[in-house]
Design a protein around this motif. Structure first.
Motif, PDB file in Angstrom:
ATOM      1  N   GLU A  62      46.366  62.181  38.157  1.00 24.44           N
ATOM      2  CA  GLU A  62      45.622  61.755  39.339  1.00 24.44           C
ATOM      3  C   GLU A  62      44.369  60.982  38.957  1.00 24.44           C
ATOM      4  OE1 GLU A  62      44.413  63.548  43.640  1.00 24.44           O
ATOM      5  OE2 GLU A  62      44.016  64.840  41.925  1.00 24.44           O
ATOM      6  N   GLU A  63      43.680  61.440  37.936  1.00 21.30           N
ATOM      7  CA  GLU A  63      42.479  60.748  37.480  1.00 21.30           C
ATOM      8  C   GLU A  63      42.802  59.515  36.646  1.00 21.30           C
ATOM      9  OE1 GLU A  63      41.547  64.955  38.375  1.00 21.30           O
ATOM     10  OE2 GLU A  63      43.080  63.940  37.232  1.00 21.30           O
ATOM     11  N   GLY A  64      44.056  59.401  36.175  1.00 15.64           N
ATOM     12  CA  GLY A  64      44.461  58.252  35.378  1.00 15.64           C
ATOM     13  C   GLY A  64      43.762  58.194  34.034  1.00 15.64           C
ATOM     14  N   LYS A  65      43.653  59.333  33.367  1.00  9.34           N
ATOM     15  CA  LYS A  65      42.920  59.398  32.097  1.00  9.34           C
ATOM     16  C   LYS A  65      43.791  59.962  30.971  1.00  9.34           C
ATOM     17  CE  LYS A  65      38.804  58.056  33.562  1.00  9.34           C
ATOM     18  NZ  LYS A  65      38.136  56.836  33.031  1.00  9.34           N
ATOM     19  N   LEU A  66      43.586  59.404  29.777  1.00 12.37           N
ATOM     20  CA  LEU A  66      44.120  59.977  28.547  1.00 12.37           C
ATOM     21  C   LEU A  66      42.936  60.241  27.628  1.00 12.37           C
ATOM     22  CD1 LEU A  66      47.236  58.986  26.478  1.00 12.37           C
ATOM     23  CD2 LEU A  66      45.061  59.446  25.343  1.00 12.37           C
ATOM     24  N   GLU A  67      42.753  61.497  27.245  1.00 12.89           N
ATOM     25  CA  GLU A  67      41.638  61.883  26.390  1.00 12.89           C
ATOM     26  C   GLU A  67      42.131  62.228  24.996  1.00 12.89           C
ATOM     27  OE1 GLU A  67      38.956  64.043  29.898  1.00 12.89           O
ATOM     28  OE2 GLU A  67      39.940  65.241  28.342  1.00 12.89           O
ATOM     29  N   VAL A  68      41.358  61.845  24.002  1.00 13.33           N
ATOM     30  CA  VAL A  68      41.618  62.259  22.621  1.00 13.33           C
ATOM     31  C   VAL A  68      40.524  63.233  22.218  1.00 13.33           C
ATOM     32  CG1 VAL A  68      41.826  61.538  20.213  1.00 13.33           C
ATOM     33  CG2 VAL A  68      42.776  60.096  22.037  1.00 13.33           C
ATOM     34  N   TRP A  69      40.939  64.409  21.782  1.00 11.31           N
ATOM     35  CA  TRP A  69      40.025  65.436  21.298  1.00 11.31           C
ATOM     36  C   TRP A  69      40.234  65.594  19.796  1.00 11.31           C
ATOM     37  CZ3 TRP A  69      37.174  69.185  24.479  1.00 11.31           C
ATOM     38  CH2 TRP A  69      37.163  68.853  25.830  1.00 11.31           C
ATOM     39  N   LYS A  70      39.176  65.916  19.090  1.00  9.75           N
ATOM     40  CA  LYS A  70      39.270  65.993  17.634  1.00  9.75           C
ATOM     41  C   LYS A  70      38.558  67.253  17.133  1.00  9.75           C
ATOM     42  CE  LYS A  70      39.135  62.729  13.773  1.00  9.75           C
ATOM     43  NZ  LYS A  70      40.597  62.802  13.566  1.00  9.75           N
ATOM     44  N   GLN A  71      39.111  67.824  16.107  1.00  5.80           N
ATOM     45  CA  GLN A  71      38.558  69.065  15.553  1.00  5.80           C
ATOM     46  C   GLN A  71      37.255  68.805  14.804  1.00  5.80           C
ATOM     47  OE1 GLN A  71      40.362  71.120  12.076  1.00  5.80           O
ATOM     48  NE2 GLN A  71      40.846  72.772  13.541  1.00  5.80           N
ATOM     49  N   LYS A  72      36.280  69.667  15.056  1.00  2.00           N
ATOM     50  CA  LYS A  72      35.005  69.595  14.341  1.00  2.00           C
ATOM     51  C   LYS A  72      35.053  70.528  13.137  1.00  2.00           C
ATOM     52  CE  LYS A  72      32.477  70.730  17.959  1.00  2.00           C
ATOM     53  NZ  LYS A  72      31.297  70.919  18.836  1.00  2.00           N
TER      54      LYS A  72
END
Length: 430
Positions: A62-72
């Protein structure tokens, strides 16, 4: 250094066992080897992330988003990039069958073998649909990807520049030793407000199950361990003894880490209060969602007809709440002999319909002209009759006038005779 070499060796061995080589994700294509922008590298350093540390992707339709998360370095994940999805096909809700044009929702796993540097969509990677959950529900479909090209028929499509960066994140994490990364695909951000908005949707029970995994990640900021039993996702559960999870079987006795259980309970109390408030609040409108396997089959039929080259509506049909099927009147392209035959038949029918309409219109015009002519003739007849009546009355009027004028003339004659007599009398002396 020795550990790094050993890790790389294990990675290559795993790739070989999977039926591919390192070229599956690095290859020799320049577009697949582009480095991340310096700005992104600087942000990674500021957040305590290594360039080759593990990644995770989250998708919100619905928001039209693709997020990339990365390990700290502390083991927890943090967001490092967010992209606007250029296009995805279908509606909110899961993918059911091949050809329904739905972009999947659920928890998926991407491995090096899924990476395609030579994709016809610039770059791509397969998200791993159908997963264990999908297969337990008899769902079908192939080649569901995240790719470039900004064109979609069941995939999540990005711009070419975006997919180059997303591909680089995955490539670098594989090079660093990550053997697979998780994609969490959701219909929307699973907040209390959004869940309240969609509480009457036919997909709500499925979304509630997805929300459990969503919540686990929100609490821990670590990708949840995902299993399937009783045709449901289960998260971060450890079966006791030698028990194992069966996708369609009963869930085995299992446990979760006590800190997670406690944190989840606290999280749920806050959520339930927010949900109750959201139910009473005025909510924004919802977006269309697929209405189960019935609508999926309707769209699948449209897809098959399109593949055969038939001339069909330019967009897939939709199933309404009352069970009616709605399709746009705009027709798609003609790209086969069958399609051209259909187009010719439609054109012939349209021409016949138009000719019939023109014939009826001409008949109507003729009738109107005839009626107008009769009316004009009647008016002329009435005008002629009126004129004749006036002419017939004119002699009577003249005679009457003469009769009225006669006395003065007689009087003039009598006066003249009297004058003559008088003159003659004067002559003869009488």
């Amino acid at each position: 250094m020795i550990a790094r070499i050993a890790r790389t060796g294990l990675l290559l061995a795993a790739l070989a066992a999977a039926g591919c080589t390192e070229s599956s994700y690095t290859d020799f294509a320049p577009k697949a080897n582009k480095s991340l922008p310096p700005k992104v590298i600087a942000e990674m350093n500021a957040k305590g992330m290594k360039r080759n540390s593990p990644v995770l992707a989250r998708i919100f339709k619905e928001e039209g988003k693709l997020e990339v998360w990365k390990q700290k370095t502390n083991g927890r994940y943090d967001i490092i990039a967010s992209y606007d999805i250029c296009k995805y096909s279908g509606k909110l809700g899961p993918k059911f069958i091949e050809g329904d044009r739905q972009a999947p929702e659920g928890f998926y796993t991407v491995r090096p073998a899924h990476m395609n540097p030579n994709s016809s969509y610039h770059l791509s990677f397969n998200i791993g649909y159908p997963n264990t959950y999908d297969r337990a529900h008899g769902r079908t479909g192939t080649n569901l990807m995240v790719h470039g090209g900004c064109s979609s028929s069941g995939c999540y499509s990005m711009t070419d520049e975006q997919i180059e960066q997303i591909y680089a994140f995955a490539r670098d994490s594989f090079a660093g030793g990550q053997t697979e990364f998780q994609i969490q695909a959701f219909p929307f951000r699973m907040t209390a407000a959004n869940m309240a908005r969609y509480r009457n949707d036919p997909n709500y029970e499925f979304w509630k199950n997805l929300k459990e995994g969503y919540d686990h990640f929100e609490i821990t900021k670590v990708p949840p361990k995902v299993d399937v039993c009783e045709k449901r996702y289960v998260f971060n559960r450890i079966p006791e003894g030698a028990a194992a999870f069966s996708p369609t079987g009963a869930c085995p006795v299992s446990t979760q880490p006590e800190p997670l259980v406690s944190a989840y309970q606290t999280y749920q109390k806050t959520y339930e209060a927010a949900f109750a408030s959201a139910v009473d609040a005025k909510a924004t409108a919802t977006k269309p969602s697929i209405k189960g396997i019935k609508e999926a089959k309707i769209v699948q039929d449209w897809t098959h007809r399109r593949a055969r080259g038939e001339r069909i509506s330019i967009e897939p049909p939709s199933l309404e709440d009352d069970g009616t099927v709605v399709a746009t009147s705009r027709m798609g392209r003609i790209d086969s002999p069958a399609g051209r035959r259909m187009a010719a038949a439609e054109a012939e029918a349209e021409a016949k319909k138009k000719a019939e309409e023109e014939k009826l219109a001409a008949k109507k015009r003729a009738e109107e002209e005839k009626a107008a002519a009769l009316a004009a003739a009647q008016e002329r007849k009435e005008a002629t009759a009126a004129q004749a009546s006036v002419v017939a009355q004119q002699p009577e009027a003249t005679a009457s006038t003469d009769a009225v004028a006669a006395p003065p003339a007689e009087e003039q004659k009598s006066g003249l005779l009297s004058s003559v007599r008088k003159r003659i009398g004067n002559i003869f002396g009488s």
